[in-house]
Structures are given as C-alpha cells and as structure tokens.
Write a protein that holds these residues in place. Structure first.
Motif, PDB file in Angstrom:
ATOM      1  N   VAL A   1       0.805  -1.194   0.178  1.00 16.70           N
ATOM      2  CA  VAL A   1      -0.025   0.171   0.057  1.00 16.70           C
ATOM      3  C   VAL A   1       0.911   1.290  -0.167  1.00 16.70           C
ATOM      4  CG1 VAL A   1      -1.854   1.300   1.395  1.00 16.70           C
ATOM      5  CG2 VAL A   1      -1.887  -1.390   1.226  1.00 16.70           C
TER       6      VAL A   1
ATOM      7  N   VAL B   1      -2.700   6.275   0.855  1.00 21.21           N
ATOM      8  CA  VAL B   1      -4.101   6.268   1.160  1.00 21.21           C
ATOM      9  C   VAL B   1      -4.398   7.859   1.278  1.00 21.21           C
ATOM     10  CG1 VAL B   1      -5.718   5.734   2.682  1.00 21.21           C
ATOM     11  CG2 VAL B   1      -4.010   4.164   2.345  1.00 21.21           C
TER      12      VAL B   1
ATOM     13  N   VAL C   1      -6.837   4.153  -2.384  1.00 20.30           N
ATOM     14  CA  VAL C   1      -5.577   3.520  -2.123  1.00 20.30           C
ATOM     15  C   VAL C   1      -4.718   3.196  -3.210  1.00 20.30           C
ATOM     16  CG1 VAL C   1      -5.042   1.371  -1.057  1.00 20.30           C
ATOM     17  CG2 VAL C   1      -6.967   2.524   0.061  1.00 20.30           C
TER      18      VAL C   1
ATOM     19  N   PHE D   1     -10.154  -6.753  -2.515  1.00 22.06           N
ATOM     20  CA  PHE D   1      -9.251  -5.857  -1.663  1.00 22.06           C
ATOM     21  C   PHE D   1     -10.623  -5.057  -0.819  1.00 22.06           C
ATOM     22  CE2 PHE D   1      -6.484  -6.544  -5.040  1.00 22.06           C
ATOM     23  CZ  PHE D   1      -5.240  -6.973  -4.266  1.00 22.06           C
TER      24      PHE D   1
ATOM     25  N   VAL E   1     -11.476  -2.062   2.546  1.00 20.73           N
ATOM     26  CA  VAL E   1     -10.680  -0.972   3.607  1.00 20.73           C
ATOM     27  C   VAL E   1     -11.512  -1.333   4.689  1.00 20.73           C
ATOM     28  CG1 VAL E   1     -10.579   1.249   4.134  1.00 20.73           C
ATOM     29  CG2 VAL E   1      -9.961   0.637   2.069  1.00 20.73           C
TER      30      VAL E   1
ATOM     31  N   VAL F   1      -6.060  -1.801   5.481  1.00 19.50           N
ATOM     32  CA  VAL F   1      -6.548  -2.039   4.094  1.00 19.50           C
ATOM     33  C   VAL F   1      -6.089  -3.633   4.052  1.00 19.50           C
ATOM     34  CG1 VAL F   1      -5.525  -1.943   1.624  1.00 19.50           C
ATOM     35  CG2 VAL F   1      -5.576   0.235   2.948  1.00 19.50           C
TER      36      VAL F   1
END
Length: 191
Positions: free
Chosen positions: A58, A61, A83, A102, A104, A158
């Motif tokens: 990551v 963000v 992201v 994926f 959050v 995440v």
C-alpha cells in the motif's frame, strides 16, 4: 476409588501453590504478536502451495479523495478513500488480479469494497485505477482502488481477501494517522 480421589486432590493442591523463588514460567522473548504492516511496507502473499505468490505494498492512502469527476460523486453520507497499491508477481505463472478482493476496514469494523468511479484526468494520469486482469510472471504494476467510507468514521486497515477463508492485512492505517482517535489526515503516506 478413594485412592484416585486422594491423588487428584493432592495434584490440584500442588498446582494451586505458588512456585518457589527462582522458578518462574518461561516468558516469550518478544513483546507479543508482530505488528501489522504500515503504509509503504511490502507484504508477501503465500499461495496454497506454500510459495510466495505475490507481494503487495500500500503506497498511499488519500482520505478524503476529491479527484473524481463531478458526475460520479460519493453517495450521501460517505466520502471516497483512494488507495494506491503496488503488486509484484515473483513467480513464473500469471497472477490473476481481482480488485474486488481488496477492502478497507473502518473503525467500526465494517468493510468497504472497491467502487467504480470516474477520475479527473490529472488524478488518472498520476495513478490509474486497478482493473481486472493478469499480471505476467516477474511483472509488477501500480494501480488505485476507490472505496466509499462513512463520514465521521476513520479507515483503519487495508486488507486482501482472495477467498472466504483468507484475510491478509496489507496496511494498518492507525499508525500512519498517529493513533486511532481524531480526524483522518488528508493524506497518509510513508515518510
């Protein structure tokens, strides 16, 4: 039968007594479980065969994200969180990329999954949205994922969930934001 009851009673009594000085239970040598990775940390993903199938990072963000086209605003009571994610395929076989794996997680425990938005041209040029496809063996890519988060609730993680029985934490956002309380910063990025 009486003898067994007596033996059990003696054992229970001995187990309840404090240990003599110099005798202590062995303590772990670390300070607990390893910390979750932060923004900028590379996280290996182990496949079903036990080998490394992918590496995820990551990179950034952005919360709230406002680089969207005016014709695709977030739903009422929500905001966009963007992201930026780097994916590497260390193997020889193609790696399937599915953005819907994926998510959050917010501070209330809810998961937000990627949503389709239209980015402004300058935002699209900086980091295009990650799409479905395959990443060739030895390849790497960077893409962005957009999520709708409830206003007033901070994103805290995440995660990658490739199947019902797997959950991989890719980044803990609380450390980058300086703790779990207070408003989310405009940008959370590695230093």
């Amino acid at each position: 039968m009486r003898r067994l009851a007596l033996v059990v009673a003696i054992l229970l009594l001995l187990l309840s007594l404090p240990l003599p000085a110099g005798f202590a239970p062995a303590l772990a040598q670390d300070d607990g479980p390893p910390a979750d990775p932060g923004v900028g940390s590379t996280v290996p993903f182990v496949g079903p065969d036990g080998g490394e199938a992918a590496r995820f990072t990551v990179e950034e963000v952005v919360d709230p994200f406002d680089g969207y086209d005016a014709f695709s605003p977030p739903e009422r009571g929500t905001r966009y969180v963007l992201v930026s994610l780097a994916i590497e395929n260390p193997g020889a076989r193609p790696l399937p990329i599915d953005p819907s794996g994926f998510a959050v997680q917010d501070a209330d425990g809810f998961l937000a999954f990627p949503v389709s938005i239209s980015l402004l041209p300058e935002a699209e040029a900086q980091t295009p949205l990650l799409g479905y496809g395959e990443l060739a063996g030895g390849g790497a890519t960077v893409g962005a994922l957009a999520f709708q988060a409830f206003n007033g609730v901070d994103p805290i993680r995440v995660v990658y969930q490739p199947s019902r029985d797997r959950l991989v934490i890719l980044a803990d956002l609380r450390a980058a934001a300086g703790g779990a309380s207070g408003p989310a910063p405009a940008q959370i990025a590695p230093t």
